[in-house]
Design an enzyme around this catalytic site. Structure first.
Site, PDB file in Angstrom:
ATOM      1  N   ASP A  86     -10.017   4.025   2.047  1.00  0.00           N
ATOM      2  CA  ASP A  86     -10.630   3.796   3.535  1.00  0.00           C
ATOM      3  C   ASP A  86     -11.367   4.808   4.458  1.00  0.00           C
ATOM      4  O   ASP A  86     -12.068   4.386   4.985  1.00  0.00           O
ATOM      5  CB  ASP A  86      -9.155   3.215   4.051  1.00  0.00           C
ATOM      6  CG  ASP A  86      -8.802   1.772   3.591  1.00  0.00           C
ATOM      7  OD1 ASP A  86      -9.395   1.271   2.843  1.00  0.00           O
ATOM      8  OD2 ASP A  86      -7.701   1.564   3.957  1.00  0.00           O
ATOM      9  N   LYS A 134       0.837  -1.237  -0.038  1.00  0.00           N
ATOM     10  CA  LYS A 134      -0.125   0.017   0.180  1.00  0.00           C
ATOM     11  C   LYS A 134       0.866   1.480  -0.058  1.00  0.00           C
ATOM     12  O   LYS A 134       0.404   2.235  -0.717  1.00  0.00           O
ATOM     13  CB  LYS A 134      -0.907  -0.027   1.229  1.00  0.00           C
ATOM     14  CG  LYS A 134      -1.912  -1.014   1.048  1.00  0.00           C
ATOM     15  CD  LYS A 134      -2.877  -1.169   2.432  1.00  0.00           C
ATOM     16  CE  LYS A 134      -4.024  -0.198   2.258  1.00  0.00           C
ATOM     17  NZ  LYS A 134      -5.104  -0.419   3.110  1.00  0.00           N
TER      18      LYS A 134
END
Ligand code: NAP
Length: 279
Positions: free
Chosen positions: A107, A70
């Site tokens: 997110d 990520k």
């Protein structure tokens, strides 16, 4: 239908077999009658850059990226969305028509939306928030709470240096407290969030007392296995409204699906059930 594009997407990680993303995206494809496939892409760190660079050549519309890629993925993007830049990690890549790669992090969107799904009139500026933990999930959640106007985000983590680093980065509304102060820090908060792994399947329960927490405070846990952690159960039994981590998981997938397939998908009870059955 005959000339409808066949859309390819997936989730790149190592390991990645546990990911629920294929279940979510393939469910939406079927629900909206779209042609495509969303696949697991197990890619080891040493092959990650080659795999990312190969996405346009393979005809992928994009992919999700998960642990351990990520953070690393950011520097391979031609464009990184400002929210993702502030979070320091991306979870979604969208391949552009010219083959360039754009990176996003959904997110925070997923988290805030999960609160609004539970409480449609939820407001970030309703009062201080207490966030437990300072890992990847905490970064996304703290930033999104600040962006939603939280007047103060109290941050506690077992390892204090990590909270201090977040406070230095995100500014004076983030107040760093010691892990030992987590129970007293609940006084007067509008929102309590667990972003540690404590309470997750296979981990010990989160060691906290809710005695000082206002009864109307919203209590949320980023964990989704189990759906009801001991934290959420204790909060529910004393009358607090609660939100589990499933909504964050499902909602973060929505903007990615929209970017690849052109439809903003909805979260239905059937989708929730399909995902829960994989736990
Ligand atoms: P991470 O970056 O590894 O962070 C883990 C956090 O847990 C750190 O703050 C760590 O504190 C804390 N921790 C670990 N062991 C602890 C202990 N014994 N006592 C107290 N704190 C402890 O992980 P992450 O990616 O942020 O994920 C954290 C949780 O959020 C996981 O349960 C994950 O499943 C969940 N999550 C959910 C979603 C969703 O969509 N619902 C998305 C992302 C993550 P130290 O800094 O002291 O090690």
């Amino acid at each position: 239908m005959a000339d409808q594009k066949f859309v390819l997407a997936g989730v790149m990680g190592w390991p990645v077999a546990h990911s629920r993303s294929p279940v979510i995206h393939n469910h939406w494809m079927a629900q909206y009658g779209l042609r495509g496939a969303y696949v697991l892409l197990p890619v080891q760190p040493e092959n990650f850059e080659a795999a990312i660079r190969g996405l346009p050549a393979l005809g992928f519309s994009g992919c999700n990226v998960t642990i351990p890629h990520k953070v690393n993925a950011m520097k391979m993007m031609d464009f990184v969305d400002p929210v993702a830049k502030a979070m320091g990690a991306i979870n979604t890549i969208v391949v552009q028509l010219d083959g360039s790669l754009h990176g996003y992090n959904n997110d925070g969107f997923g988290y805030i939306q999960s609160l609004r799904d539970a409480q449609p009139d939820w407001r970030g500026d309703a009062g201080p928030a207490l966030v437990l933990g300072a890992g990847g999930a905490a970064r996304a959640i703290v930033l999104s709470l600040l962006n939603e106007g939280a007047p103060e985000v109290r941050l506690v983590n077992r390892t204090r240096e990590k909270t201090q680093a977040l406070a230095d980065e995100f500014g004076p509304r983030v107040k760093v407290l010691d892990w030992a102060e987590r129970n007293d820090a609940m006084a007067g908060v509008a929102l309590l969030v667990n972003t540690t792994n404590q309470g997750m399947h296979g981990q010990p329960e989160l060691a906290v007392s809710l005695a000082a927490l206002p009864e109307q405070a919203l209590v949320s846990d980023a964990i989704y296995i189990p759906l009801e952690t001991a934290l959420l159960k204790n909060a529910r039994l004393r009358g607090n409204p609660v939100v589990n981590g499933l909504g964050m998981l499902l909602n973060q997938a929505r903007p990615a699906f929209k970017a690849w397939f052109g439809v903003m998908p909805e979260i239905t009870p059937t989708l929730r059930q399909v995902v829960i059955e994989t736990f």
